[in-house]
Design a protein around this motif. Structure first.
Motif, PDB file in Angstrom:
ATOM      1  N   ILE A   1       0.680  -1.400  -0.130  1.00 24.39           N
ATOM      2  CA  ILE A   1       0.026   0.086   0.491  1.00 24.39           C
ATOM      3  C   ILE A   1       0.935   1.619  -0.161  1.00 24.39           C
ATOM      4  O   ILE A   1       0.402   2.429  -0.872  1.00 24.39           O
ATOM      5  N   MET A   2       1.547   1.328   0.173  1.00 28.19           N
ATOM      6  CA  MET A   2       2.769   2.452   0.485  1.00 28.19           C
ATOM      7  C   MET A   2       4.112   3.083  -0.494  1.00 28.19           C
ATOM      8  O   MET A   2       3.999   3.658  -0.323  1.00 28.19           O
ATOM      9  N   THR A   3       4.048   1.600  -0.990  1.00 25.65           N
ATOM     10  CA  THR A   3       4.301   1.074  -2.025  1.00 25.65           C
ATOM     11  C   THR A   3       3.470   2.485  -3.623  1.00 25.65           C
ATOM     12  O   THR A   3       3.968   2.694  -4.201  1.00 25.65           O
ATOM     13  N   ILE A   4       1.964   1.664  -3.878  1.00 22.52           N
ATOM     14  CA  ILE A   4       1.450   2.575  -4.723  1.00 22.52           C
ATOM     15  C   ILE A   4       1.304   4.250  -4.929  1.00 22.52           C
ATOM     16  O   ILE A   4       1.611   3.643  -5.733  1.00 22.52           O
ATOM     17  N   PRO A   5       1.628   4.760  -3.687  1.00 23.84           N
ATOM     18  CA  PRO A   5       1.649   6.047  -3.998  1.00 23.84           C
ATOM     19  C   PRO A   5       2.195   6.465  -4.574  1.00 23.84           C
ATOM     20  O   PRO A   5       2.313   7.556  -5.919  1.00 23.84           O
ATOM     21  N   PHE A   6       3.184   6.157  -4.779  1.00 25.04           N
ATOM     22  CA  PHE A   6       4.399   6.118  -4.856  1.00 25.04           C
ATOM     23  C   PHE A   6       4.655   6.072  -6.978  1.00 25.04           C
ATOM     24  O   PHE A   6       5.008   6.984  -7.705  1.00 25.04           O
ATOM     25  N   ILE A   7       4.253   4.875  -7.089  1.00 23.74           N
ATOM     26  CA  ILE A   7       3.624   4.842  -8.476  1.00 23.74           C
ATOM     27  C   ILE A   7       2.881   5.202  -8.855  1.00 23.74           C
ATOM     28  O   ILE A   7       2.870   5.433 -10.350  1.00 23.74           O
ATOM     29  N   ILE A   8       1.514   5.902  -8.610  1.00 23.63           N
ATOM     30  CA  ILE A   8       0.957   6.536  -8.668  1.00 23.63           C
ATOM     31  C   ILE A   8       1.629   8.617  -9.335  1.00 23.63           C
ATOM     32  O   ILE A   8       1.387   9.192 -10.219  1.00 23.63           O
ATOM     33  N   LEU A   9       2.631   8.812  -8.263  1.00 23.38           N
ATOM     34  CA  LEU A   9       3.310   9.445  -8.153  1.00 23.38           C
ATOM     35  C   LEU A   9       4.113   9.448  -9.569  1.00 23.38           C
ATOM     36  O   LEU A   9       4.482  10.626 -10.703  1.00 23.38           O
ATOM     37  N   TYR A  10       4.918   8.477 -10.154  1.00 32.00           N
ATOM     38  CA  TYR A  10       5.375   8.275 -11.460  1.00 32.00           C
ATOM     39  C   TYR A  10       5.137   8.388 -11.818  1.00 32.00           C
ATOM     40  O   TYR A  10       5.146   8.844 -13.063  1.00 32.00           O
ATOM     41  N   VAL A  11       3.977   7.891 -12.804  1.00 30.65           N
ATOM     42  CA  VAL A  11       2.868   7.497 -13.547  1.00 30.65           C
ATOM     43  C   VAL A  11       2.375   9.492 -14.073  1.00 30.65           C
ATOM     44  O   VAL A  11       1.983   9.983 -14.796  1.00 30.65           O
ATOM     45  N   LEU A  12       1.913  10.000 -12.688  1.00 31.94           N
ATOM     46  CA  LEU A  12       1.465  11.366 -12.891  1.00 31.94           C
ATOM     47  C   LEU A  12       2.215  12.483 -13.094  1.00 31.94           C
ATOM     48  O   LEU A  12       2.183  12.931 -13.843  1.00 31.94           O
ATOM     49  N   GLY A  13       3.476  12.013 -13.025  1.00 28.61           N
ATOM     50  CA  GLY A  13       4.661  12.902 -13.190  1.00 28.61           C
ATOM     51  C   GLY A  13       4.671  12.929 -14.736  1.00 28.61           C
ATOM     52  O   GLY A  13       5.423  14.184 -15.207  1.00 28.61           O
ATOM     53  N   LYS A  14       5.057  11.366 -15.405  1.00 26.00           N
ATOM     54  CA  LYS A  14       4.726  11.907 -16.933  1.00 26.00           C
ATOM     55  C   LYS A  14       3.862  13.456 -17.724  1.00 26.00           C
ATOM     56  O   LYS A  14       4.079  14.007 -18.440  1.00 26.00           O
ATOM     57  N   ILE A  15       2.633  13.232 -16.886  1.00 23.06           N
ATOM     58  CA  ILE A  15       1.850  14.436 -17.553  1.00 23.06           C
ATOM     59  C   ILE A  15       1.869  15.507 -17.136  1.00 23.06           C
ATOM     60  O   ILE A  15       1.947  16.712 -17.444  1.00 23.06           O
ATOM     61  N   PHE A  16       1.665  15.604 -15.397  1.00 20.96           N
ATOM     62  CA  PHE A  16       2.228  16.771 -14.524  1.00 20.96           C
ATOM     63  C   PHE A  16       3.497  16.624 -14.280  1.00 20.96           C
ATOM     64  O   PHE A  16       3.831  15.741 -13.648  1.00 20.96           O
TER      65      PHE A  16
END
Lengths: 177, 414, 279
Positions: free
Chosen positions: B377-392
Motif C-alpha cells: 500500500i505504501m508503494t502504490i502512491p509512489f507508482i501513482i506519483l511516477y505515472v502522474l509525473g509523466k503528465i503533470f
C-alpha cells in the motif's frame, strides 16, 4: 459577456452539481425499504433476528416424551438443572415431534467431571452457600468407597439423594428393629 | 490464553494491586484494529501535511515555497488515491463499503468518511487540474489522437491562456485551496475524533486526540515533502532550492513543537489527573509500550529531531550542512508520526476494557492486514506519483541551469 | 478437560470452515451474505414443536400480537447465586453456534486473597466451568465468586452511536441488535463497547453480540442462558408483568447495580451482590 474559458468553468460546475445530484438519486434508490422506519436502521432486521432458529427447548418440552426421567428429575435436588445442558439441545434430537437423532448420555468419568463443575469444594467459591460441595478424593474416603468410584455409583444423577435417602430409610428401619 | 501475558505483567510494578491477575476480557484478546488502521491515518496525515505546503503557497502567498508547491499537490493527490485501500483491506465485508455512503448513520463519527473523502478528492483533483492547466494546454497542442482527447478533458476543453483566463484560474485556485483547508482539516481531524470519541478506551477518549492527529499530520506531510523533494531532485541531479527547504523546515518546526507538546500534554494530564483508569494507562506506557513509546516515539524520534531543529533554527550554517540535516530530520519525523499512530491505534487496544490486563499484538507478514500489505500500500502512491509525473511535471521551475539529461520542458508558471 | 460434547457444533463448524476454504465458495461469500447459508435453519426447532411442545415462559407473548412499542424487559444477574458451572456459556454457544474463541456471554472468576489482591480469570470464557482452584495464590483464598457477563443492553448504547451504517441499533422494545446484512465489519462497535461483549465473527466477518436471545423472547421463551441456569443466578422477564421475578426485584428495595455506571451507558442489565472489584 463571459469568455469561452469562463463558460467552460460554469459547465464544469454544472456537471459537478449534476453528477452529485444523480449520485444522490441513485443513493435514494439503493436504501433498503424498511430503513428509517424506527430509526437509522433497517427495521426488517428486527424481524429477521426474531426469526432466528431456536435450538434450546425447555425441560418441560423434554418431559413430554420422557415421563420416567421427569418423575425422578422433578422430585430431586437437581430439578432446576437443564436437561439440555448434559444431553444436548432439543433441536438436535426432535423435529416436528419425531426423534431425528440420539442425544449423548454421559458415562463413567465424564459424569464425575460434570458433577465437579458445580460440587467442588476445592475451588473455595461461594457456591457452598447455594449448593452442597465436596472435596475429591476426601469425599470418597469418608464414604469408605473405592477411589475409582464415579459419582453416579452412589448418586442418581437426576435426583442425587434418591438412593441415599432410600438407603437411609432401609438402614433406619433396620436400626429401629 | 497466552501464558506470556502473566510474565509481561510481573514486570509492572505500578498499580499492581489492580493488575495482578492480568485479566483480559475474552473478546479483548484479539486486536481488531491493526496495521491497516495505523496506516490509514498515516496516509491521510501525509495528504494533509502536503496540502498545507501547497496552501501556504497558493493561498497565503509564501513565495519561497514555489519549488515544492505543485509537487506537494501531486503528492497529496497520489496518497489520497490510496487512503481508502487500508480501510477496504481492514473491513470484514469490503464489498459492502458503499453502505457508508448509502446509509450513513447521523450519530456516528465514522459515517461521514465517504462524503468527506469524496469532497476532498474532488477539491484536490480540481486544484491540480487548474494549477496545471497551462502545461496541459501546451501538451495537448503537441499530442495526437487519444492523448489529445485526454488533454482536452483535463483542461475542461478550454485552451484559453490569456491573461484574463489565467487570472480567473488563479482566483478559482485560491477559492478551492481555501475550501480545501477546512476539508483537509476535517478529513484528518475527524480521524483523530474517531479515536477521541471512544469513551470505552481511556487512552483514546480525549478531546486532544483530533488536535494531536492534525498537528502530527502536518508534521508527517511536510517532512515527506522535504524528504521527497531532496531525494527526487538529487536523483535527477537537479538543483535544490535551499530557501524553500528552509521555509519548509521552519513550518515543520512550528508544527512539530505543537504536535509534540500536545502528545506530552496528554500523557502528563493522565499522570497528573490520576483518574480511575490512570493505573492502566501508566502500566501500558511503562509496560507493553515502554520501548515503542518512551524510547522510540519520545526519545529517539522526538527529542533528537527537536534538538536538530533547534540547532538549525539558531545556528547559522551552510546549505551543504543544512540540507543533509533537513533530510535526516524529515526522515526521523516521518518515522515519529508512524510510531505515534502505532502507539495510539494498536497501543490503545492492548489495554483490555477489564482494566486489569494487557493483550499482545503480533504483526503477521502475509495477513490481509499484514506487513506485506503495508509495504504494498505504501508503494502504490509512489507508482501513482511516477505515472502522474509523466503528465503533470513535478517542478514549476524550468530546468535550466541544472545538469539534466531530461529534455527541457516548457512549463507555465503561476 | 473437555466435558461437553460439542459434536453437533463441531460438525457444523467444520462444514463452515470447509465451505469457506473452498476457492469457489471463498469468492462467493463476497457476493452472497454468509448469514443466508442455511447452516442454522436446518438445525432449529421446528415450528410445530415450538407451537405444541414448548411452554410459554414469558406470559403474554405466545399467540399474541407482539406490540414492539409496549414491551419492556430486564435482565438481572445475582452474583451471590452464581456457582460458576458455565451452563449458560455452553447453552449460549450451542444456541448460536458461536465460533471458538469468541463469546457472547462468559463467566469470570474473581478470587480475593488474604492480602486483598484480586485475581480474575476466565479460561475459555467459562465454557469448561471452573474445575480447579488457582494455583498462583500464595497467601490463601479469602473469597471466590463468579460474575456472568453478557450484553448490558444499554439505553444509551455506544455501539449503536458509532456504527457508521446503522447495522446495529436499538429496537423500540429495548434490545440492541445486529443487522448482519448491513454490517461492513469495521469493528468500530467493538472498540466502543465498554463491556467488550462484541466480536467480529470469523465466519460471517460481521460484528456479533449477545441479543438476550431476542428470537426466543419473541416466542415467549426465556433466553437460553436463563433457561439452563440451575441456581437462578440469571433472571429475565417482562417489566409489564407484575408477577415476574425481575419486576419484583427492580421495584423492590434491594440494592441493584450496573457495570461501569460512569460510562453513562444506562444498562438494562442489573446485578445483585455486585462487588467493587468487578468491572
Amino acid at each position: 459577456m463571459l469568455s469561452k474559458h469562463a463558460m467552460r468553468i460554469i459547465l464544469v460546475v454544472i456537471s459537478v452539481v449534476a453528477v452529485s445530484g444523480v449520485g444522490l438519486l441513485v443513493k435514494a434508490q439503493l436504501i433498503p425499504k424498511s430503513f428509517g422506519l424506527y430509526g437509522a436502521y433497517r427495521a426488517d432486521a428486527i424481524d429477521e433476528e426474531a426469526q432466528r432458529v431456536v435450538r434450546h427447548g425447555t425441560n418441560a418440552s423434554c418431559f413430554g416424551c420422557h415421563p420416567y426421567e421427569a418423575k425422578t428429575h422433578l422430585k430431586g435436588d437437581h430439578k432446576t438443572i437443564s436437561c439440555e445442558f448434559c444431553h444436548g439441545t432439543y433441536s438436535d434430537h426432535v423435529k416436528s415431534g419425531k426423534k431425528i437423532a440420539d442425544l449423548p448420555v454421559k458415562k463413567g468419568a465424564e459424569i464425575t467431571t460434570l458433577c465437579l463443575r458445580c460440587h467442588n469444594t476445592e475451588i473455595k467459591a461461594r457456591s457452598t452457600i447455594v449448593i452442597k460441595t465436596v472435596a475429591m478424593p476426601d469425599h470418597l474416603e469418608q464414604q469408605k468407597v473405592k477411589l475409582t468410584h464415579n459419582c453416579n455409583q452412589c448418586h442418581n444423577v437426576h435426583a442425587p439423594l434418591k438412593y441415599i435417602n432410600e438407603a437411609k430409610k432401609i438402614t433406619g428401619l433396620m436400626e429401629e428393629h | 490464553m497466552n501464558p506470556n501475558l502473566y510474565e509481561a505483567q510481573s514486570t509492572l510494578s505500578h498499580g499492581a494491586s489492580m493488575l495482578i491477575s492480568n485479566y483480559v476480557f475474552p473478546n479483548d484478546l484479539h486486536v481488531h484494529w491493526s496495521m491497516m488502521i495505523v496506516l490509514y491515518p498515516y496516509i491521510t496525515g501525509l495528504v494533509d501535511g502536503a496540502f498545507i505546503i501547497a496552501a501556504l503557497y497558493y493561498l497565503f502567498d509564501v513565495k519561497s515555497l514555489k519549488p515544492v508547491a505543485r509537487f506537494s499537490l501531486l503528492f497529496a493527490f497520489a496518497f489520497l488515491c490510496c487512503a481508502t485501500l487500508p480501510l477496504l483491506l481492514h473491513l470484514g465485508r469490503p464489498e459492502r463499503n458503499f453502505n457508508m455512503l448509502l446509509t450513513p448513520s447521523p450519530s456516528s463519527a465514522m459515517a461521514g468518511f465517504g462524503y468527506i473523502y469524496a469532497i476532498s478528492m474532488g477539491v484536490l483533483s480540481f486544484i491540480v487540474l487548474f494549477v496545471y492547466r497551462p502545461d496541459l494546454v501546451e501538451r495537448g497542442k503537441k499530442s495526437k489522437g487519444v492523448m489529445k482527447l485526454i488533454y482536452r478533458a483535463l483542461t475542461f476543453d478550454s485552451d484559453d491562456l490569456s491573461k484574463k483566463a489565467l487570472e480567473l484560474d488563479t482566483k478559482i485556485i485560491r477559492f478551492l485551496v481555501g475550501l480545501g483547508i477546512p476539508v483537509a482539516a476535517v478529513l484528518h481531524g475527524y480521524v483523530g475524533f474517531i479515536f477521541g470519541g471512544v469513551k470505552a478506551n481511556p487512552t483514546w477518549s480525549t478531546p486532544l486526540m483530533p488536535v494531536i492527529f492534525l498537528f502530527s499530520a502536518c508534521v508527517s506531510g511536510i517532512s515527506a515533502i522535504v524528504l521527497a523533494y531532496i531525494v527526487i531532485r538529487k536523483l535527477g541531479s537537479l538543483s535544490i532550492d535551499a530557501a524553500c527547504i528552509k521555509t519548509c523546515i521552519k513550518t515543520l518546526t512550528g508544527f512539530f513543537i505543537l504536535a509534540f507538546s500536545f502528545e506530552m500534554l496528554e500523557v502528563f494530564s493522565h499522570s497528573y489527573l490520576k483518574t480511575g483508569y490512570h493505573h492502566m494507562v501508566e502500566g501500558l506506557l511503562n509496560g507493553p509500550l515502554a520501548s515503542s513509546f518512551w524510547l522510540w516515539q519520545v526519545k529517539i524520534c522526538s527529542v533528537i529531531p527537536l534538538i536538530l531543529l533547534g540547532f538549525m533554527a539558531f545556528v547559522k550554517m551552510r546549505d551543504s550542512i543544512y540540507l543533509p540535516i533537513s533530510t535526516i530530520v524529515s526522515a526521523i519525523l516521518l518515522l515519529q508520526v508512524f510510531i505515534m499512530r502505532w502507539n495510539v491505534v494498536i497501543g490503545g487496544q492492548l489495554m483490555s476494557k477489564s482494566a486489569r490486563g494487557y493483550t499482545v499484538f503480533h504483526p503477521e507478514w502475509f495477513d490481509k492486514e499484514g506487513i506485506l500489505a503495508v509495504i504494498i500500500i505504501m508503494t502504490i502512491p509512489f507508482i501513482i506519483l511516477y505515472v502522474l509525473g509523466k503528465i503533470f511535471p513535478f517542478w514549476g521551475d524550468a530546468i535550466k541551469g541544472s545538469i539534466s539529461s531530461k529534455p527541457v520542458r516548457k512549463t507555465g508558471g503561476n | 478437560m473437555k466435558i461437553e460434547d460439542f459434536s453437533f457444533d463441531m460438525d457444523r463448524r467444520e462444514f463452515v470452515k470447509k465451505v469457506l476454504n473452498g476457492a469457489i465458495a471463498g469468492s462467493l461469500i463476497l457476493v452472497f451474505p454468509m448469514d443466508t447459508v442455511g447452516v442454522d435453519s436446518q438445525m432449529g426447532i421446528s415450528q410445530s414443536d415450538l407451537n405444541l411442545r414448548l411452554p410459554e415462559e414469558i406470559p403474554g407473548i405466545k399467540n399474541n400480537q407482539y406490540d414492539i412499542h409496549r414491551q419492556k424487559f430486564a435482565f438481572v444477574v445475582d452474583i451471590t447465586r452464581c456457582i460458576g458451572c458455565g451452563s449458560c456459556c455452553v447453552a449460549d454457544k450451542r444456541e448460536y453456534n458461536v465460533p471458538d474463541g469468541n463469546y457472547r456471554t462468559w463467566v469470570e472468576r474473581y478470587v480475593k486473597d488474604f492480602d486483598d489482591q484480586i485475581y480474575v480469570d476466565c479460561p475459555n470464557g467459562g465454557l469448561d466451568g471452573y474445575q480447579k482452584p488457582r494455583d498462583d495464590i500464595q497467601t490463601g483464598v479469602r473469597d471466590t465468586f463468579f460474575v456472568p457477563k453478557l450484553c448490558n443492553m444499554c439505553k444509551e448504547p455506544p455501539c449503536v452511536q458509532v456504527c457508521p451504517v446503522g447495522a446495529t441499533f436499538m429496537t423500540p422494545d429495548g434490545f440492541v441488535l445486529m443487522d448482519s446484512q448491513r454490517c461492513v465489519g469495521c469493528a468500530y462497535c467493538i472498540q466502543a463497547c465498554p463491556y467488550s461483549v462484541r466480536f467480529l465473527s470469523p465466519v460471517t466477518k460481521t460484528a456479533e453480540k449477545c441479543t438476550w436471545c431476542y428470537h426466543r423472547v419473541r416466542k415467549g421463551l426465556l433466553p437460553a442462558c436463563v433457561e439452563v441456569c440451575p441456581t437462578g443466578a440469571r433472571k429475565f422477564g417482562s417489566l409489564n408483568d407484575e408477577n415476574s421475578e425481575v419486576y419484583k426485584i427492580l421495584k423492590g428495595p434491594g440494592v441493584l447495580t450496573v457495570l461501569k455506571q460512569s460510562m453513562g451507558t444506562l444498562p438494562a442489565l442489573y446485578y445483585i451482590g455486585q462487588r467493587l472489584e468487578v468491572v
